[in-house]
Design an enzyme around this catalytic site. Structure first.
Site, short mmCIF file in Angstrom:
data_model
loop_
_atom_site.label_atom_id
_atom_site.label_comp_id
_atom_site.label_asym_id
_atom_site.label_seq_id
_atom_site.Cartn_x
_atom_site.Cartn_y
_atom_site.Cartn_z
N HIS A 298 20.22 -23.95 77.47
CA HIS A 298 19.52 -24.02 78.77
C HIS A 298 20.31 -23.28 79.85
O HIS A 298 21.06 -23.90 80.60
CB HIS A 298 19.33 -25.49 79.17
CG HIS A 298 18.33 -26.19 78.33
ND1 HIS A 298 16.98 -26.17 78.60
CD2 HIS A 298 18.47 -26.91 77.20
CE1 HIS A 298 16.33 -26.85 77.67
NE2 HIS A 298 17.21 -27.32 76.81
N CYS B 126 15.10 -22.74 74.54
CA CYS B 126 15.16 -23.87 73.62
C CYS B 126 13.87 -23.95 72.81
O CYS B 126 13.67 -23.17 71.89
CB CYS B 126 15.49 -25.14 74.39
SG CYS B 126 16.29 -26.38 73.37
N GLU C 149 19.33 -22.20 82.60
CA GLU C 149 18.93 -22.58 83.96
C GLU C 149 19.88 -23.61 84.57
O GLU C 149 19.98 -23.71 85.79
CB GLU C 149 17.48 -23.10 83.97
CG GLU C 149 17.23 -24.47 83.34
CD GLU C 149 17.00 -24.44 81.82
OE1 GLU C 149 17.45 -23.47 81.17
OE2 GLU C 149 16.39 -25.38 81.29
N1 GLN Z 1 12.24 -30.29 70.85
C1 GLN Z 1 13.18 -29.27 70.53
C2 GLN Z 1 14.42 -29.84 69.88
O1 GLN Z 1 14.72 -31.00 70.02
C3 GLN Z 1 13.57 -28.47 71.74
C4 GLN Z 1 14.30 -29.24 72.77
C5 GLN Z 1 14.37 -28.53 74.09
O2 GLN Z 1 13.58 -27.64 74.35
N2 GLN Z 1 15.27 -28.95 74.96
O3 GLN Z 1 15.15 -29.10 69.27
#
Ligand code: GLN
Length: 541
Positions: free
Chosen positions: A513, A379, A515
């Site tokens: 994600h 992310c 994970e």
């Molecule tokens: N802050 C970034 C966004 O909102 C990444 C979010 C995250 O890593 N879950 O896109």
């Protein structure tokens, strides 16, 4: 028939109620029953999505896009049953529902009260969205005696009456501390905690006692006497070396036997081979790799719960121990050097929010790229890797993210429009913060011939998201000029979901994600492959 097991906690918080619930779920499953686990959270937030990771730890996202308590991650990892929005409720949600009903006039002029209206809403939640499961294990957050928890205890007390003994059971998890000065284990805190439960009308059927030393038989008899239980219903839960040893440990102490006895169920002993294999592998690995996780919330590791577990799973798949160096990205900023990364076998930049520490992450991504160290960007970690590449290899010096303020080269920008099925979601800078990110499972199409295609063994995947910003496809040329391959895209081709570097042994960034879906028996392929690359890298060192 669906039976309900309510799990409460006493004496202190952080006793591992979530794990205890997950382990009990796994044991019942290993006896052939279908289970579902859910959690009632007494705090007032509607969900943990707006809470700081320091306050709440990780926010666990379900396929259907709910931002939930991290215990749901344990439930899913231990049982493999995908969690849903309907598996976690908070006081914020319960009250929102009750107040909306009141405004609609649904209460027909009644005075709206905690009992029965709030407790009814809680009971309704507990019994909603069932699919004929044999067991619902329902954990009540917090500790007995908390003011916020009272309506929940009242609601489960009423449910106990409505369902009867054959349909419900109360399990209470407490602590039996060892007092070094007295050289004794102390049962009094548990006695008080059970008394507190009894004072709201709940008689536990089993007390599970967390302890760091064996509880002597006479202490168990004493607990049984004072807690109004048979001695075999006092189950000791000694500390174990890995969380995946908990189901076998509980079974050894007779917890699942006691549950089956309570419900009059006569089944064979559970088959725990899978758990024994997992723990054997964790206890006797063949080698070790070190992963540097460059993040922001490294002082509270609960913020990275699923990530830490997924790395362990990747280790199980490769039969190695994964040692994690948790590194605060700010140490790399300014003149900060990247020495801390010199001895690691892999670098992982996890999800994150906000500008603080981002330049340190960009520097860490650069180190991984230049030194051919396996790099896994999740992310925010993908977004930072793209900014780094475009800045340093495609000459877009001002490349940045609009998350950090106005930006002339928004390589990462606010996601203003995307599709969910056949619906279009829209956002702008004034949108509310709660529950408005791109959340939950979305499909992604992987390019044939790419490294990730090989890792997943296929071209169509579904993974869970939680982000507000996204890599900007308008910069495709600059990204490709910097050597990045956009190997996974949203089905409509507008949102880059996976990037990789063909000129590097293992450099992968994902917008989702992974994970969240990894399990000890079914490690996520990206974690398996990343740890495999780290093992290969360790052999070069
Ligand atoms: N802050 C970034 C966004 O909102 C990444 C979010 C995250 O890593 N879950 O896109």
């Amino acid at each position: 028939m669906t039976r309900f097991i309510f799990i409460t906690g006493g004496v202190t918080s952080s006793l591992g109620k979530g794990l205890a619930s997950a382990a009990l779920g796994a044991l019942l499953q290993a006896r052939g029953f279908s289970v579902r686990l859910r959690k009632l959270d007494p705090y007032l937030n509607v969900d943990p999505g707006t809470m700081s990771p320091y306050q709440h730890g990780e926010v666990y996202v379900t396929d259907d896009g709910a931002e939930t308590d991290l215990d749901l991650g344990h439930y899913e990892r231990f049982t493999g049953v995908p969690t849903r929005r309907s598996d976690n409720v908070t006081t914020g949600q319960i009250y929102s529902k009750v107040i909306a009903r009141e405004r609609r006039g649904d209460y027909l002029g009644a005075t709206v009260q905690v009992i029965p209206h709030v407790t009814d809403a809680i009971k309704e939640f507990v019994r909603s969205d069932l699919n004929g499961e044999d067991f619902i294990v329902c954990e009540i957050g917090g500790t007995v005696g908390d003011i916020e928890g009272l309506p929940y205890l009242e609601a489960i007390r009423q449910l106990g009456n409505e369902l009867g003994r054959e349909g419900s059971m109360f399990v209470h998890l407490t602590l039996v501390p060892y007092l070094a000065s007295a050289g004794e284990l102390k049962t009094k805190p548990t006695q008080h905690s059970v008394k507190e439960l009894q004072s709201v009308g709940i008689q536990p059927d089993v007390v599970v006692c967390r302890c760091e030393r064996e509880i002597p038989l006479e202490a168990r008899h004493k607990l049984a006497l004072f807690c109004n239980l048979r001695p075999r219903a006092v189950v000791q839960a000694l500390d174990v070396d890995t969380i995946y040893a908990v189901p076998s440990a509980y079974h050894g102490e007779g917890l699942d036997d006691e549950v089956c006895r309570h419900f009059g169920l006569d089944t064979d002993a559970p088959d725990l081979t899978a758990w024994d294999n997992v723990t054997a592998c964790i206890r006797k690995p063949d080698g070790e790799v070190t992963i540097g996780v460059v993040g922001k919330y490294t002082s509270l590791l609960d913020s990275y719960k699923s990530l830490a577990e997924a790395m362990t799973h990747g280790g199980i798949a490769n039969n190695v121990r994964v040692k994690v160096n948790w590194l605060d990205s700010e140490i790399f900023e300014g003149d900060g050097t990247v020495h801390a990364l010199e001895d690691v076998n892999g670098i992982l930049i996890p999800g994150g929010f906000g500008e603080r520490g981002s330049e340190g992450k960009i520097k860490a991504a650069r180190f991984a790229r230049e030194h051919q160290v396996p790099y896994f960007g999740i992310c925010f970690g993908m977004q930072m890797a793209v900014i780094e590449a475009v800045r340093n290899l495609a000459g877009v010096e001002k490349a940045g993210s609009t998350e950090f303020g106005p930006c002339t080269e928004p390589i990462v920008g606010l996601l203003t429009e995307w599709t969910v099925g056949n619906r279009v979601e829209r956002r702008d800078t004034d949108s509310e913060l709660g529950g408005t990110m791109r959340l939950g499972a979305y499909p992604c199409v992987i390019e044939a011939g790419s490294q990730v295609h090989g890792i997943y063994g296929g071209g169509e995947i579904s993974e869970r998201h939680r982000h507000r910003y996204e890599v900007n496809i308008n910069y495709r040329e600059a990204m490709e000029a910097s050597g990045l391959r956009l190997s996974g895209m949203s089905p409509d081709g507008t949102l880059p979901e996976i990037i990789e570097r063909p000129d590097h042994p293992w450099f992968i960034g994902v917008q989702y994600h992974p994970e969240l879906k990894s399990k000890p028996f079914d490690p996520h392929p990206l974690f398996t492959s990343f740890i495999e690359a780290a093992v290969a890298q360790s052999r070069l060192m």
